[in-house]
Design an enzyme around this catalytic site. Sequence first.
Site, short mmCIF file in Angstrom:
data_model
loop_
_atom_site.label_atom_id
_atom_site.label_comp_id
_atom_site.label_asym_id
_atom_site.label_seq_id
_atom_site.Cartn_x
_atom_site.Cartn_y
_atom_site.Cartn_z
N LEU A 58 0.84 -1.19 0.00
CA LEU A 58 0.00 0.00 0.00
C LEU A 58 0.88 1.25 0.00
O LEU A 58 0.52 2.26 0.58
CB LEU A 58 -0.92 -0.04 1.23
CG LEU A 58 -2.27 0.66 1.13
CD1 LEU A 58 -3.11 0.09 -0.02
CD2 LEU A 58 -3.06 0.53 2.43
N CYS A 111 7.54 -10.56 -12.87
CA CYS A 111 6.29 -11.31 -12.61
C CYS A 111 5.03 -10.47 -12.78
O CYS A 111 4.27 -10.69 -13.72
CB CYS A 111 6.34 -11.92 -11.22
SG CYS A 111 7.58 -13.23 -11.09
N ARG A 154 14.17 -6.40 -14.62
CA ARG A 154 13.13 -6.68 -15.61
C ARG A 154 11.92 -5.78 -15.36
O ARG A 154 11.39 -5.74 -14.27
CB ARG A 154 12.71 -8.15 -15.55
CG ARG A 154 13.78 -9.09 -16.09
CD ARG A 154 13.37 -10.54 -15.94
NE ARG A 154 13.34 -10.96 -14.56
CZ ARG A 154 13.06 -12.20 -14.15
NH1 ARG A 154 12.77 -13.14 -15.04
NH2 ARG A 154 13.06 -12.52 -12.88
N1 NAD Z 1 11.45 -14.52 -9.99
C1 NAD Z 1 10.46 -14.64 -9.12
O1 NAD Z 1 10.40 -13.95 -8.08
C2 NAD Z 1 9.35 -15.63 -9.36
C3 NAD Z 1 8.43 -15.90 -8.32
C4 NAD Z 1 7.40 -16.80 -8.57
C5 NAD Z 1 7.26 -17.36 -9.82
N2 NAD Z 1 8.14 -17.06 -10.81
C6 NAD Z 1 7.97 -17.68 -12.11
O2 NAD Z 1 9.02 -18.61 -12.28
C7 NAD Z 1 9.38 -18.71 -13.65
C8 NAD Z 1 10.86 -18.43 -13.80
O3 NAD Z 1 11.10 -17.11 -13.38
P1 NAD Z 1 12.57 -16.57 -13.10
O4 NAD Z 1 12.40 -15.24 -12.49
O5 NAD Z 1 13.36 -17.61 -12.39
O6 NAD Z 1 13.11 -16.44 -14.60
P2 NAD Z 1 14.63 -16.36 -15.09
O7 NAD Z 1 14.58 -15.74 -16.43
O8 NAD Z 1 15.48 -15.77 -14.01
O9 NAD Z 1 15.07 -17.88 -15.23
C9 NAD Z 1 14.62 -18.74 -16.25
C10 NAD Z 1 15.76 -19.68 -16.56
O10 NAD Z 1 15.29 -20.70 -17.44
C11 NAD Z 1 16.37 -21.01 -18.31
N3 NAD Z 1 15.86 -21.77 -19.46
C12 NAD Z 1 15.24 -21.32 -20.58
N4 NAD Z 1 14.93 -22.37 -21.37
C13 NAD Z 1 15.36 -23.48 -20.74
C14 NAD Z 1 15.30 -24.87 -21.04
N5 NAD Z 1 14.73 -25.31 -22.16
N6 NAD Z 1 15.84 -25.73 -20.17
C15 NAD Z 1 16.42 -25.30 -19.02
N7 NAD Z 1 16.50 -24.00 -18.67
C16 NAD Z 1 15.96 -23.11 -19.53
C17 NAD Z 1 16.97 -19.68 -18.65
O11 NAD Z 1 18.27 -19.81 -19.18
C18 NAD Z 1 16.94 -19.01 -17.26
O12 NAD Z 1 18.13 -19.28 -16.54
C19 NAD Z 1 8.48 -17.72 -14.38
O13 NAD Z 1 7.35 -18.40 -14.85
C20 NAD Z 1 8.09 -16.75 -13.30
O14 NAD Z 1 6.87 -16.09 -13.57
C21 NAD Z 1 9.19 -16.23 -10.60
#
Ligand code: NAD
Length: 477
Positions: free
Chosen positions: A287, A297, A374
């Site tokens: 808030l 996200c 991001r």
């Molecule tokens: N970052 C957060 O706080 C958070 C919290 C909850 C949910 N999420 C969700 O989690 C997911 C990942 O988010 P993130 O922030 O970790 O993203 P990120 O971009 O930091 O990490 C994604 C990773 O996946 C890898 N990747 C891509 N293709 C691949 C493959 N075929 N095989 C193996 N690795 C591969 C990339 O190289 C990268 O290291 C998203 O769906 C996001 O919405 C993120």
Amino acid sequence: MPYSSAPSPFSPAAAPELVSPPSGAAKPRLTFLGTGYLGATYAICFAELGYEVLGVDVDADKIAKLSAGEPPFHEPGLDELLRANLAAGRLRFTTSYQEAADFGDVHFICVGTPQRDDGLSADLSYVEQAVTALAVALPRKALIVGKSTVPAGTAAWVQQLVDKHAKPEYEVEVAWSPEFLQEGHAVEDVLRPNRLVFAYESAWAGGMLYAAHKGVFDLAAAEDREVPVVTCNFATAELVKMAANSFLATKISFINAMSEVCEVTGADVTLLARAIGYDPRIGNRYLQAGVGFGGGCLPKDIRAFQARVQELGAGESLRFLHEVDLINQRRRTRVLKLAAQLLDRPFGPAGPDLSGTRIGVLGATFKPNTDDVRDAPALAVATLLHKAGADVHLYDPQGMENARTVLPDITYEPTMAAAVADSDLLCVLTEWTEFRNADPTVLGHLARAKVVIDGRNCLDPALWIAAGWDYHGMGRA
Ligand SMILES: NC(=O)c1ccc[n+]([C@@H]2O[C@H](COP(=O)([O-])OP(=O)(O)OC[C@H]3O[C@@H](n4cnc5c(N)ncnc54)[C@H](O)[C@@H]3O)[C@@H](O)[C@H]2O)c1
């Protein structure tokens, strides 16, 4: 066959019986597909909980760093855990899907699901690639658990992909367990989640999913805590995450809308937020009025949610999220407009001309205690100021390396003092403790003009005004 008879805090009547891992190991061996902010944190924390873990990524540099004990991003507390668990031999990293398939019993999908380039929907190509690469390589039964944030229908589609690519006799199953960790607080959120959401379709999948989380339950039991588990179907699990992020985004945009109203009425949004936040039905978290939400996200999730629900024929139900997004975007241009006004530059149809001005920007990350830039409001504002012709000098305690790749054309300064030096205007855009605690008198000696925009309402106006600054918060009289 029970995996362990140790007591757990979840109701034994509701929880499925733990099952033995297909690999024959004593506890399920875990892989995390994708070692970004989500997957690397999970891999490291689950090794800390005593599991044998393999982190998998297609990014060889990331895997090399992790294997060398260097987290590829900033997350408080992660470095020590990474090094300790590598040393203990419980944690490894690889780029090989064959190695992952041979090793694991439970494979967590943690790859990115960014916004597609051609619209608002989520890009599921990384999920597809990861699942396909794993499924074709699996040598036995396994459980694949989705953790990435995905649109409704994805879990069922992943099961279809698995059925298509894995050997049918292995009866590989899919479960879903959305993730709620917050960057900057991720280690604690993974080790001590405030809830878990589980969706699975067979007793075996449920037993394996519980076995894969037994370390979390055991830690909770040892600390006399409970971890609530909500068990539901695939669609509910997918929607829980989208709904949670939509609610948080709406709360932030609500207070930012109030901030706009405060500005035209002479009210102070920080006092308004405090006053309404005392009502426990409202609560004071999320808030804080300011330059709005960002990160990897919230923005992409509320867009993907709208796009998917529109496809499913219920677009009107989420039309308000479009407004939530617009309010949020307006916060960024609000800073540009205020900067133009304070620098006495007219705001024409193409925006203001800020050439000849030097602006110090404090903050690049979307929030403190992360290096994640991001869709960061701070960096978006820095970009707007730069495009308007200002000479932007930016400092951020952790985010400068990432910021440089997104916005290479501004000047990155090694210290807060250097960013403030000779500035005609100072913009504080991420609420790092270092900025909150800055001494306005010291900074005042460095700046050319003592004018500050507090884009996060994180400074003490009385202190800054007393030090001679012309202070401008967001939505404050
Ligand atoms: N970052 C957060 O706080 C958070 C919290 C909850 C949910 N999420 C969700 O989690 C997911 C990942 O988010 P993130 O922030 O970790 O993203 P990120 O971009 O930091 O990490 C994604 C990773 O996946 C890898 N990747 C891509 N293709 C691949 C493959 N075929 N095989 C193996 N690795 C591969 C990339 O190289 C990268 O290291 C998203 O769906 C996001 O919405 C993120």
